[in-house]
Scaffold this active site. Structure first.
Site, PDB file in Angstrom:
ATOM      1  CG  ASP A 255      -1.846   1.158   1.312  1.00  0.00           C
ATOM      2  OD1 ASP A 255      -1.927   1.940   0.352  1.00  0.00           O
ATOM      3  OD2 ASP A 255      -2.529   1.279   2.344  1.00  0.00           O
ATOM      4  N   GLY A 281      -2.036  -4.689  -2.027  1.00  0.00           N
ATOM      5  CA  GLY A 281      -1.967  -3.242  -2.045  1.00  0.00           C
ATOM      6  C   GLY A 281      -2.950  -2.622  -1.063  1.00  0.00           C
ATOM      7  CG  HIS A 282      -5.235   1.723  -0.307  1.00  0.00           C
ATOM      8  ND1 HIS A 282      -4.801   2.151   0.926  1.00  0.00           N
ATOM      9  CD2 HIS A 282      -6.408   2.383  -0.537  1.00  0.00           C
ATOM     10  CE1 HIS A 282      -5.659   3.029   1.424  1.00  0.00           C
ATOM     11  NE2 HIS A 282      -6.647   3.174   0.560  1.00  0.00           N
ATOM     12  CG  PHE A 283      -9.045  -0.660  -2.517  1.00  0.00           C
ATOM     13  CD1 PHE A 283     -10.234  -0.484  -1.824  1.00  0.00           C
ATOM     14  CD2 PHE A 283      -8.449   0.441  -3.114  1.00  0.00           C
ATOM     15  CE1 PHE A 283     -10.830   0.766  -1.729  1.00  0.00           C
ATOM     16  CE2 PHE A 283      -9.039   1.703  -3.032  1.00  0.00           C
ATOM     17  CZ  PHE A 283     -10.234   1.865  -2.338  1.00  0.00           C
ATOM     18  CB  ALA A 284      -5.627  -5.881   1.288  1.00  0.00           C
TER      19      ALA A 284
END
Length: 305
Positions: A255, A281-284
């Site tokens: 992320d 990443g961010h939106f895991a």
């Protein structure tokens, strides 16, 4: 009379609940799933998404839990008065009133991105309501900020010329465009997992929450107000130390927005915190929802919730 289907099915349903608050009347849109007789898990989404972020997680956990996922004000289908001032204190006021209307007074809370400033404010207001915290890139430490991502946002916070139109316009050009949304969905994701990301998700986020100057102004106001969240971190950390609230961090390691030191620092105040850095990443949830659901269930079971 036929039984309430919530007594036996994890299938999600969709609701709009009118709430009367100190900030005026609002209508909170939310997803509900699972039996109301089971413990409640509250899912709080991040920027620039909505409860739709949890569309694939809800069926994975609602066999074991009563799941609630609201749209925060400024996102999704939640409606607030025209004169509503978009701050994280105000978002928390609406969500607190909604929880009160539903008579939810004990729950585990999943905090992600913007869900963290709201969820942690709820915890400071009513610490006894929080049975456990699941942090998926939900920040509570200065070390968690990915500086390259945050620098243009923090430019709004400068004391010489705060919240200037020039700085707001600079953010409009990328952060509030579909390219900026795609960046959050794909950056830090292993190349082999990119095919797991549904490209429609970013399109929904953009068209529902970012498209048009009025929606952009809401998001820019929240960017500016985020400056009031880091000063709360000492109080949040004190709450951690005093309560020793059970905490699971399931953190997307790639992320660019909230980086791994933010997960690792939970251990400073919560020595028993369970920390997992995921190859995501961010939106895991887009690529690791099965793993996160499993971690959540095992963790909540281990703390007898």
């Amino acid at each position: 009379m036929s039984p309430n289907y919530h007594d036996y099915t994890p299938s999600p349903s969709y609701h709009d609940l009118a709430v009367d608050t100190s900030l005026g009347n609002a209508s909170v849109h939310y997803i509900e799933a699972g039996s109301v007789s089971k413990p409640t898990v509250l899912l709080l989404h991040g920027f620039p998404s909505s409860s739709n972020q949890f569309r694939d997680l809800v069926p994975l956990i609602s066999d074991s839990y009563h799941v609630l996922a609201p749209d925060l004000p400024g996102f999704g289908l939640t409606k607030v008065p025209e004169n509503f001032v978009y701050t994280f204190d105000a978002l928390t006021t609406i969500i607190a009133a909604w929880l009160l209307a539903l008579n939810i007074t004990r729950y585990a809370v999943y905090i992600f991105d913007y869900g963290a400033p709201v969820g942690l404010r709820l915890a400071l207001q009513n610490p006894d309501h929080i049975a456990a915290i699941i942090s998926q890139n939900g920040n509570a430490y200065d070390s968690g900020f990915g500086q390259p991502f945050w620098e243009p946002i923090m430019a709004l916070w400068n004391e010489t010329n705060p919240n200037s139109e020039a700085d707001r316009d600079a953010l409009r050009k990328f952060y509030l465009q579909i390219g900026g949304t795609d960046y959050q969905y794909t950056t830090g994701v292993p190349e082999g997992d990119l095919k797991l990301i549904n490209p429609v998700a970013a399109q929904i986020d953009y068209h529902l929450n970012l498209e048009g100057r009025q929606k952009q102004n809401i998001q820019l106001d929240l960017f500016y107000d985020y400056r009031n969240t880091p000063p709360l971190y000492p109080k949040v950390q004190e709450y951690f130390r005093k309560s020793q609230v059970p905490l699971l961090a399931a953190w997307g390691e790639g992320d660019p927005v909230f980086i791994p030191p933010g997960a690792e620092d939970f251990k400073k105040d919560l020595p028993n915190a369970e920390i997992h850095l995921l190859d995501a990443g961010h939106f895991a949830l887009e690529t690791k929802r099965w793993e996160i659901a499993g971690l959540m269930k095992n963790f909540l079971k281990s703390v007898k919730f």
